[in-house]
Design an enzyme around this catalytic site. Structure first.
Site, mmCIF file in Angstrom:
data_model
loop_
_atom_site.group_PDB
_atom_site.id
_atom_site.type_symbol
_atom_site.label_atom_id
_atom_site.label_comp_id
_atom_site.label_asym_id
_atom_site.label_seq_id
_atom_site.Cartn_x
_atom_site.Cartn_y
_atom_site.Cartn_z
ATOM 1 N N HIS A 1 0.821 -1.210 0.000
ATOM 2 C CA HIS A 1 0.000 0.000 0.000
ATOM 3 C C HIS A 1 0.854 1.259 0.000
ATOM 4 O O HIS A 1 2.048 1.218 0.301
ATOM 5 C CB HIS A 1 -0.949 0.026 1.210
ATOM 6 C CG HIS A 1 -0.266 0.112 2.539
ATOM 7 N ND1 HIS A 1 0.121 -0.983 3.270
ATOM 8 C CD2 HIS A 1 0.099 1.198 3.277
ATOM 9 C CE1 HIS A 1 0.675 -0.588 4.404
ATOM 10 N NE2 HIS A 1 0.689 0.727 4.436
ATOM 11 N N GLU B 1 -8.153 4.844 9.831
ATOM 12 C CA GLU B 1 -7.647 4.377 8.540
ATOM 13 C C GLU B 1 -8.777 3.880 7.652
ATOM 14 O O GLU B 1 -9.732 3.278 8.130
ATOM 15 C CB GLU B 1 -6.643 3.238 8.811
ATOM 16 C CG GLU B 1 -6.348 2.370 7.617
ATOM 17 C CD GLU B 1 -5.479 1.162 7.956
ATOM 18 O OE1 GLU B 1 -4.641 1.233 8.871
ATOM 19 O OE2 GLU B 1 -5.661 0.137 7.295
ATOM 20 N N GLN C 1 -3.945 3.631 1.374
ATOM 21 C CA GLN C 1 -4.289 3.664 2.801
ATOM 22 C C GLN C 1 -4.436 5.126 3.213
ATOM 23 O O GLN C 1 -3.449 5.868 3.226
ATOM 24 C CB GLN C 1 -3.166 2.981 3.608
ATOM 25 C CG GLN C 1 -3.417 2.887 5.092
ATOM 26 C CD GLN C 1 -2.199 2.295 5.798
ATOM 27 O OE1 GLN C 1 -1.107 2.844 5.708
ATOM 28 N NE2 GLN C 1 -2.385 1.178 6.482
ATOM 29 N N HIS D 1 3.840 7.226 3.799
ATOM 30 C CA HIS D 1 4.757 6.083 3.758
ATOM 31 C C HIS D 1 4.372 5.115 2.651
ATOM 32 O O HIS D 1 3.293 5.208 2.067
ATOM 33 C CB HIS D 1 4.784 5.349 5.112
ATOM 34 C CG HIS D 1 3.507 4.652 5.465
ATOM 35 N ND1 HIS D 1 2.460 5.276 6.117
ATOM 36 C CD2 HIS D 1 3.086 3.372 5.256
ATOM 37 C CE1 HIS D 1 1.474 4.412 6.297
ATOM 38 N NE2 HIS D 1 1.812 3.244 5.779
ATOM 39 N N GLU E 1 7.294 0.851 5.408
ATOM 40 C CA GLU E 1 6.646 -0.123 6.296
ATOM 41 C C GLU E 1 6.757 -1.504 5.655
ATOM 42 O O GLU E 1 6.492 -1.657 4.462
ATOM 43 C CB GLU E 1 5.164 0.264 6.454
ATOM 44 C CG GLU E 1 4.357 -0.686 7.324
ATOM 45 C CD GLU E 1 2.873 -0.286 7.396
ATOM 46 O OE1 GLU E 1 2.456 0.626 6.662
ATOM 47 O OE2 GLU E 1 2.148 -0.920 8.180
HETATM 48 CO CO CO Z 1 0.696 1.568 6.332
#
Ligand code: CO
Length: 146
Positions: free
Chosen positions: A8, A44, A55, A80, A130
């Site tokens: 994502h 989220e 996301q 991210h 991540e």
């Molecule tokens: Co994430």
């Protein structure tokens, strides 16, 4: 170390409902998962794009890392990138051996039942990375059993 996919891309947003409507109206994207992640201080929403996700992350308070990100950068934007891996713990071990700076020294629980860990942007070309192990895509243990 093997990256399976881009799991994502995480966007910092100021208004989750507005961001969901924007992606629905412009790109016809639908929400496949919603979650309040107290530990990370965010609400989220996950939108499905092929085998990956967008996301959307709205901070729950001014102390949230996502809120601090927006204070630092001046507003919403890419927060991210999530790389899909089979075994977060194994990848973390490899990164530690290579002296890569980590935010999370150990795998931890992320949203939608995933195991995750963050790398520090200072060791990742300025991008917060991540690692995401999604148990629904076949875990390391499942691979060993096969
Ligand atoms: Co994430």
């Amino acid at each position: 170390m093997h990256l399976e996919r881009i799991d994502h891309v995480g966007y910092a947003v100021t208004d989750l409902e507005e961001a969901i409507a924007y992606h629905r109206d412009l790109y016809d994207l639908t929400v496949v998962h919603r979650e309040r992640v107290e530990r990370d201080g965010v609400a989220e929403a996950l939108l499905s794009v092929g085998e990956s996700y967008i996301q959307l992350l709205e901070p729950l308070s001014d102390a949230s890392p996502v809120a601090r990100f927006m204070q630092r950068t001046g507003g919403p934007g890419i927060h991210h990138v999530g790389y899909g891996v089979r075994d977060v713990a194994a990848v973390l071990d490899e990164l530690k051996q290579q002296g890569i700076r980590l935010v999370d020294d150990h795998p931890r629980r992320g949203s939608r039942g995933c195991t995750i860990a963050f790398l520090h942007p200072k060791s990742a070309m300025g991008v917060l990375i991540e690692l995401v192990e999604d148990p629904t895509l076949g875990s390391h243990a499942a691979t060993l059993d096969a």
